[in-house]
Write an enzyme that holds these catalytic residues in place. Structure first.
Site, short mmCIF file in Angstrom:
data_model
loop_
_atom_site.label_atom_id
_atom_site.label_comp_id
_atom_site.label_asym_id
_atom_site.label_seq_id
_atom_site.Cartn_x
_atom_site.Cartn_y
_atom_site.Cartn_z
N ARG A 1 0.87 -1.19 -0.13
CA ARG A 1 -0.03 -0.03 -0.01
C ARG A 1 0.86 1.26 -0.02
O ARG A 1 0.74 2.26 -0.84
CB ARG A 1 -1.21 0.25 1.37
N ILE A 2 1.87 1.19 1.10
CA ILE A 2 2.60 2.45 0.92
C ILE A 2 3.57 2.64 -0.03
O ILE A 2 3.62 3.71 -0.80
CB ILE A 2 3.29 2.63 2.57
N GLU B 1 15.21 2.08 18.15
CA GLU B 1 14.20 3.09 18.71
C GLU B 1 13.36 2.85 20.08
O GLU B 1 12.99 3.90 20.38
CB GLU B 1 13.21 3.52 17.49
N ASP C 1 9.88 -6.32 -5.32
CA ASP C 1 8.96 -7.14 -4.28
C ASP C 1 8.85 -8.48 -4.84
O ASP C 1 8.58 -8.69 -5.82
CB ASP C 1 7.79 -6.29 -4.35
N ASP D 1 12.76 7.74 9.54
CA ASP D 1 11.32 7.84 10.43
C ASP D 1 11.51 6.74 11.71
O ASP D 1 10.84 6.87 12.63
CB ASP D 1 10.27 7.93 9.73
N CYS E 1 9.12 -2.37 2.84
CA CYS E 1 8.66 -3.79 2.94
C CYS E 1 8.57 -3.89 4.62
O CYS E 1 9.19 -3.06 5.42
CB CYS E 1 9.89 -4.60 2.35
N PRO E 2 7.98 -5.21 4.94
CA PRO E 2 7.91 -5.03 6.57
C PRO E 2 9.39 -5.89 6.94
O PRO E 2 10.04 -6.39 6.14
CB PRO E 2 7.00 -6.40 6.49
N THR F 1 11.01 4.79 5.99
CA THR F 1 9.80 4.91 7.01
C THR F 1 9.08 3.61 7.27
O THR F 1 8.17 3.51 7.83
CB THR F 1 8.87 5.83 6.00
N SER F 2 9.82 2.59 7.06
CA SER F 2 9.23 1.23 7.47
C SER F 2 9.69 0.79 8.86
O SER F 2 8.67 0.74 9.49
CB SER F 2 9.76 0.35 6.18
N ARG F 3 10.58 0.17 8.86
CA ARG F 3 11.18 -0.34 10.12
C ARG F 3 12.55 -0.14 10.28
O ARG F 3 13.42 -0.42 9.28
CB ARG F 3 10.79 -1.81 10.18
N HIS G 1 9.67 8.32 14.27
CA HIS G 1 8.14 7.63 14.10
C HIS G 1 7.29 8.44 14.15
O HIS G 1 6.14 7.96 14.85
CB HIS G 1 8.24 6.51 14.99
#
Ligand code: NAD
Length: 332
Positions: A154-155, A263, A174, A258, A205-206, A232-234, A295
């Site tokens: 989605r993102i 973190e 992907d 982010d 991606c996750p 901006t993911s993880r 975040h």
């Protein structure tokens, strides 16, 4: 239902209260993070509502289940911090908010990119102190450049479409590319092509065992030295020591983040009186070509309203004995 809300901030409370205006659920608010110690606060409640840095490992889940918790509603999409197999074995239902606003996160990725490229973080401070010189502030036109996405969910897809709007050619990697990514006309390529051909790389991606440190010393060595990297993911997608070395050795032009791999012990708290307590993060953000936020990519009114309404619909469904719409199942 009686629900304890961990890591509560004022904006969580106001949005959850407004969706729960009928008073169907009784909330206990705590600013405490979830930990083995703070599971004691959950006794007497039926549900926990937690956020992205509230760990849900097996010992914490066992303590929550022993205290009477039956439902955990996450106020986030990512669930890499949840031991889902342990939760299911304990008979706990865990629900996330899969898509509260992919636009919020994609737009923040672009905000980081534009800041980094045009040095507006440096210009802002210069102008405020009366320094109108321009040296060191030059960026590049995004128009005509190649942007690479890692993850086209989605993102990632929304980020790619925004970049196309700037006139970028968009490459994407992907292992399970979405139809939306194909429809958007992204060039679907191998990860190495994203790394070697892109002027801008954005991670979407996750965090999984397969993606942990997907950006490491050897992948950084494949990048163009002029590349800008956005995450901006993880945080765990990037090996922090390796990215610091790449920035210091001019193997990478800039980094916009982010999220940060350590973190959980740092973000969402005010450390300004004592200084940043994490030397690795302090070293990272000492680079002027690093733009970091704590975040906040999700933090729009629209996203907070969507998070609150999904959390309340999970609580409503569970209380009524219905299937919880976004109950998580272990990844195949
Ligand atoms: P999504 O599930 O829609 O998309 C993720 C995509 O990643 C999928 O298409 C999947 O096939 C792909 N993928 C899986 N393994 C991959 C791999 N090894 N390499 C490349 N791609 C891979 O998720 P989304 O809603 O787009 O969210 C993306 C990530 O953004 C989430 O995992 C979450 O961690 C993060 N996120 C961050 C914030 C924030 O505030 N910073 C907010 C929401 C989500």
């Amino acid at each position: 239902m009686k629900v304890i809300v961990y890591s509560t901030r004022a904006y969580d409370r106001s949005h959850l209260d407004s969706v729960n205006s009928s008073g169907a659920h009784q909330f206990t608010w705590t600013a405490e993070r979830l930990s083995l110690k703070t599971t004691a606060l959950a006794r007497g409640h039926e549900a926990v509502c937690s956020f992205v840095n509230d760990p849900l490992d097996a010992p914490i889940l066992e303590a929550l289940a022993a205290g009477g918790i039956r439902l955990i509603t996450l106020r986030c999409a990512g669930y890499n911090h949840v031991d889902l197999s342990a939760a299911i074995a304990l008979g706990l239902t865990v629900a996330n908010v899969p898509a509260y606003s992919p636009h919020a996160v994609a737009e923040h990725a672009i905000a980081l990119l534009l800041t980094l490229n045009r040095h507006t973080h440096l210009a802002y401070n210069r102008v405020r102190r009366g320094d109108f010189t321009l040296s060191g502030l030059q960026g590049i036109d995004l128009h005509g450049k190649t942007a690479g996405l890692v993850g086209t969910g989605r993102i990632g897809t929304i980020t790619g479409r925004i970049l196309q709007g700037f006139g970028c050619r968009v490459l994407a990697y992907d292992p399970f590319p979405t139809q939306e990514a194909r429809d958007a006309g992204f060039e679907l390529v191998a990860l190495d092509e994203v790394l070697t051909r892109s002027d801008i790389i954005s991670l979407h991606c996750p965090l999984l065992p397969a993606t942990k440190h997907i950006i490491n010393a050897s992948s950084l060595a494949r990048l163009k030295p002029s590349a800008l990297l956005i995450n901006t993911s993880r945080g765990g997608l990037i090996e922090t020591n390796a990215v610091i070395a790449a920035l210091e050795n001019k193997q990478l032009r800039g980094l916009g983040i982010d999220v940060y791999e350590h973190e959980a012990a740092l973000f969402f708290e005010d450390h300004s009186a004592t200084g940043i307590p994490d030397p690795l993060f302090a070293r990272l953000v000492a680079n002027e070509n690093v733009v970091a936020t704590g975040h906040q990519a999700f933090l729009t009114d629209d996203a907070l309203a969507n998070i609150a309404s999904t959390v309340i619909s999970s609580l409503d469904a569970f209380a009524a004995g219905h299937a919880v719409p976004f109950a998580l199942k272990p990844r195949a």
